[in-house]
Scaffold this active site. Structure first.
Site, PDB file in Angstrom:
ATOM      1  N   CYS A 113      -7.131  10.827   1.694  1.00 36.85           N
ATOM      2  CA  CYS A 113      -5.717  10.458   1.545  1.00 36.85           C
ATOM      3  C   CYS A 113      -5.388   9.946   0.151  1.00 36.85           C
ATOM      4  O   CYS A 113      -4.222   9.826  -0.220  1.00 36.85           O
ATOM      5  CB  CYS A 113      -5.331   9.427   2.598  1.00 36.85           C
ATOM      6  SG  CYS A 113      -5.790   9.932   4.251  1.00 36.85           S
ATOM      7  N   HIS A 249       0.663   6.335   0.440  1.00 34.05           N
ATOM      8  CA  HIS A 249       0.212   7.335   1.416  1.00 34.05           C
ATOM      9  C   HIS A 249       0.871   7.016   2.756  1.00 34.05           C
ATOM     10  O   HIS A 249       0.857   5.872   3.203  1.00 34.05           O
ATOM     11  CB  HIS A 249      -1.313   7.286   1.527  1.00 34.05           C
ATOM     12  CG  HIS A 249      -1.834   7.958   2.759  1.00 34.05           C
ATOM     13  ND1 HIS A 249      -1.448   9.227   3.124  1.00 34.05           N
ATOM     14  CD2 HIS A 249      -2.685   7.518   3.739  1.00 34.05           C
ATOM     15  CE1 HIS A 249      -2.043   9.547   4.261  1.00 34.05           C
ATOM     16  NE2 HIS A 249      -2.792   8.537   4.660  1.00 34.05           N
ATOM     17  N   ASN A 279       0.772  11.867   9.614  1.00 32.21           N
ATOM     18  CA  ASN A 279      -0.136  11.567   8.515  1.00 32.21           C
ATOM     19  C   ASN A 279      -0.756  12.886   8.040  1.00 32.21           C
ATOM     20  O   ASN A 279      -1.598  13.456   8.714  1.00 32.21           O
ATOM     21  CB  ASN A 279      -1.218  10.596   9.017  1.00 32.21           C
ATOM     22  CG  ASN A 279      -2.266  10.281   7.966  1.00 32.21           C
ATOM     23  OD1 ASN A 279      -2.362  10.955   6.948  1.00 32.21           O
ATOM     24  ND2 ASN A 279      -3.064   9.254   8.233  1.00 32.21           N
TER      25      ASN A 279
HETATM   26  O1  UT7 Z   1      -4.778   8.086   6.513  1.00 28.98           O
HETATM   27  C1  UT7 Z   1      -5.572   6.931   6.589  1.00 28.98           C
HETATM   28  C2  UT7 Z   1      -6.287   6.965   7.839  1.00 28.98           C
HETATM   29  N1  UT7 Z   1      -5.886   6.256   8.951  1.00 28.98           N
HETATM   30  C3  UT7 Z   1      -5.153   5.132   8.996  1.00 28.98           C
HETATM   31  O2  UT7 Z   1      -4.648   4.634   8.030  1.00 28.98           O
HETATM   32  C4  UT7 Z   1      -4.968   4.533  10.353  1.00 28.98           C
HETATM   33  C5  UT7 Z   1      -4.810   3.057  10.293  1.00 28.98           C
HETATM   34  N2  UT7 Z   1      -4.628   2.496  11.586  1.00 28.98           N
HETATM   35  C6  UT7 Z   1      -3.523   2.704  12.373  1.00 28.98           C
HETATM   36  O3  UT7 Z   1      -2.604   3.435  12.007  1.00 28.98           O
HETATM   37  C7  UT7 Z   1      -3.457   1.993  13.691  1.00 28.98           C
HETATM   38  O4  UT7 Z   1      -4.526   1.086  13.784  1.00 28.98           O
HETATM   39  C8  UT7 Z   1      -3.466   2.962  14.920  1.00 28.98           C
HETATM   40  C9  UT7 Z   1      -2.148   3.728  14.998  1.00 28.98           C
HETATM   41  C10 UT7 Z   1      -4.633   3.923  14.807  1.00 28.98           C
HETATM   42  C11 UT7 Z   1      -3.587   2.136  16.200  1.00 28.98           C
HETATM   43  O5  UT7 Z   1      -2.532   1.189  16.280  1.00 28.98           O
HETATM   44  P1  UT7 Z   1      -2.849  -0.320  16.670  1.00 28.98           P
HETATM   45  O6  UT7 Z   1      -1.568  -1.001  16.753  1.00 28.98           O
HETATM   46  O7  UT7 Z   1      -3.853  -0.822  15.671  1.00 28.98           O
HETATM   47  O8  UT7 Z   1      -3.423  -0.186  18.112  1.00 28.98           O
HETATM   48  P2  UT7 Z   1      -4.830  -0.684  18.676  1.00 28.98           P
HETATM   49  O9  UT7 Z   1      -5.939   0.193  18.159  1.00 28.98           O
HETATM   50  O10 UT7 Z   1      -4.928  -2.138  18.438  1.00 28.98           O
HETATM   51  O11 UT7 Z   1      -4.624  -0.404  20.205  1.00 28.98           O
HETATM   52  C12 UT7 Z   1      -3.659  -1.127  20.976  1.00 28.98           C
HETATM   53  C13 UT7 Z   1      -3.657  -0.560  22.392  1.00 28.98           C
HETATM   54  C14 UT7 Z   1      -5.050  -0.331  22.966  1.00 28.98           C
HETATM   55  O12 UT7 Z   1      -5.020  -0.650  24.328  1.00 28.98           O
HETATM   56  P3  UT7 Z   1      -5.629  -2.047  24.839  1.00 28.98           P
HETATM   57  O13 UT7 Z   1      -7.064  -2.057  24.378  1.00 28.98           O
HETATM   58  O14 UT7 Z   1      -4.784  -3.100  24.187  1.00 28.98           O
HETATM   59  O15 UT7 Z   1      -5.460  -1.952  26.326  1.00 28.98           O
HETATM   60  C15 UT7 Z   1      -5.230   1.158  22.808  1.00 28.98           C
HETATM   61  O16 UT7 Z   1      -6.135   1.703  23.744  1.00 28.98           O
HETATM   62  O17 UT7 Z   1      -3.006   0.730  22.386  1.00 28.98           O
HETATM   63  C16 UT7 Z   1      -3.852   1.681  23.047  1.00 28.98           C
HETATM   64  N3  UT7 Z   1      -3.613   2.987  22.460  1.00 28.98           N
HETATM   65  C17 UT7 Z   1      -2.696   3.850  22.929  1.00 28.98           C
HETATM   66  N4  UT7 Z   1      -1.844   3.781  23.956  1.00 28.98           N
HETATM   67  C18 UT7 Z   1      -1.021   4.834  24.143  1.00 28.98           C
HETATM   68  C19 UT7 Z   1      -4.220   3.518  21.372  1.00 28.98           C
HETATM   69  N5  UT7 Z   1      -3.705   4.749  21.118  1.00 28.98           N
HETATM   70  C20 UT7 Z   1      -2.758   4.967  22.075  1.00 28.98           C
HETATM   71  C21 UT7 Z   1      -1.893   6.035  22.342  1.00 28.98           C
HETATM   72  N6  UT7 Z   1      -1.033   5.933  23.385  1.00 28.98           N
HETATM   73  N7  UT7 Z   1      -1.853   7.163  21.584  1.00 28.98           N
END
Ligand code: UT7
Length: 322
Positions: A113, A249, A279
């Site tokens: 990225c 990005h 993304n």
């Molecule tokens: O290009 C560079 C590469 N990548 C990045 O920059 C990604 C950086 N990170 C992010 O964008 C975020 O961390 C994510 C979008 C990947 C995740 O968002 P988050 O707010 O950090 O969510 P989380 O990982 O803390 O998960 C919160 C909850 C979890 O459930 P529990 O454990 O609280 O019950 C996940 O299992 O959301 C759940 N979850 C979903 N629920 C519905 C994770 N993905 C999904 C989904 N739909 N697609």
């Protein structure tokens, strides 16, 4: 020493738009979750016979048409991608052949990225060193080919697309001082597996898909980018207030909001591509810049800060004056 001027820009995405609702059909997720956690509404996925080099060619054709420039005398092609059509030949060679650019060097860059921003840095250096005069820089990906569609935490994020810019030797120039950096110790936090089975003792999933520790990358991105924004402004003898647009990005709208909170930069002065395109890794910055220019937000003389960050973990940035 020659200065570098970014003179033209183009972009392309595949034809197939993929709304959030598509994921609801096979995953436990919802449009509401995706929108509120990432800001993404749509992304585009390449068709079976559509590859990264196809998107590069279309982005270059768009650039040439929109800005009325002749590409036949381009003397270097740089393509940033982690999703080449194949590992060899390089995408830059494919593009050189397909655009029929006769006398050009051709090189792919591999910085995920951060890759497009690294491309600008490299192009500026090649021009400053007097080695090249007219360079096409691409950020292009077909991430849908390396997406694990069983992983709901990552598959909803990624999209396919390409952006292209022309960087030319010019007396005055408009590409400013640059920052580059890496936190290689975070390699296992965001990877696509290859030949090796581990990074620094972390065993890798070997399914050739993007694997990420979203929360760790999120935190690293916010701290690193907010710090580098200030460094970059100072290096270019500017305060952050004097920067008209910030093009980070486009990984996730919440990351961008958090970077703005951390740095004190107003979110209203951000150009992003994540809402409409997802993304797109190295394509996200040129796509956001293109949108800002084409919809008239960016005016002549505006100072625009670009910072790419991601897998590596790595980052690079600069300030250009449009
Ligand atoms: O290009 C560079 C590469 N990548 C990045 O920059 C990604 C950086 N990170 C992010 O964008 C975020 O961390 C994510 C979008 C990947 C995740 O968002 P988050 O707010 O950090 O969510 P989380 O990982 O803390 O998960 C919160 C909850 C979890 O459930 P529990 O454990 O609280 O019950 C996940 O299992 O959301 C759940 N979850 C979903 N629920 C519905 C994770 N993905 C999904 C989904 N739909 N697609």
């Amino acid at each position: 020493m020659s200065n570098a001027r970014l003179t033209a820009i183009g972009m392309a995405v595949p034809h197939k738009a993929v709304p959030n609702s598509w994921f609801e059909s096979f995953l436990e997720t919802s449009d509401e979750w995706i929108l509120s956690r990432t800001g993404i509404r749509t992304r585009y996925h390449a068709s079976e016979n559509e590859f990264t080099s196809d998107l590069c060619v279309r982005a270059a054709q768009d650039l040439s048409e929109k800005f009325g420039v002749d590409l036949s005398d381009v003397d270097m092609i740089l393509v940033s991608t982690v999703t080449p059509d194949q590992p060899m030949p390089s995408m830059a060679c494919r593009v050189q052949h397909r655009l029929d650019i006769k006398k050009s060097g051709a090189l792919d860059l591999y910085a995920a990225c951060a890759g497009f921003s690294y491309g600008i840095v490299v192009a500026k250096g090649l021009i400053a060193g007097g080695l090249h005069k007219k360079i096409l820089v691409f950020g292009a990906e077909t991430l849908s080919r390396v997406t694990d569609f069983t992983d709901r935490t990552s598959c909803v994020l990624f999209g396919d697309g390409a952006g292209a810019v022309l960087i030319e030797a010019d007396e005055t120039g408009n590409v400013g001082h640059c920052v580059t950096g890496a936190s290689g110790e975070g390699g296992a936090d965001l990877y696509i597996s290859g030949f090796a089975h581990e990074i620094d003792g972390h065993e890798l999933k070997m399914n050739r898909c993007i694997v990420q520790n979203g929360r760790k990358v999120f935190k690293w991105a916010v701290t690193t980018v907010a710090t580098e924004m200030k460094n970059l402004a100072a290096m270019n003898n500017l305060t952050l207030d004097q920067v008209d647009w910030f093009v980070p990005h486009s990984a996730n709208l919440r990351i961008i909001e958090a970077i703005c909170n951390e740095s004190g930069f107003p979110f209203s002065k951000v150009l992003e591509s994540v809402v409409d395109f997802g993304n797109t890794s190295s394509a996200s910055i040129p796509i956001a810049l293109y949108q800002g220019i084409m919809n008239g937000k960016v005016k002549k003389g505006d100072k625009i800060m670009l910072i790419g960050f991601g897998g590596g973990l790595a980052y690079a940035g600069t300030i250009i004056e449009w």
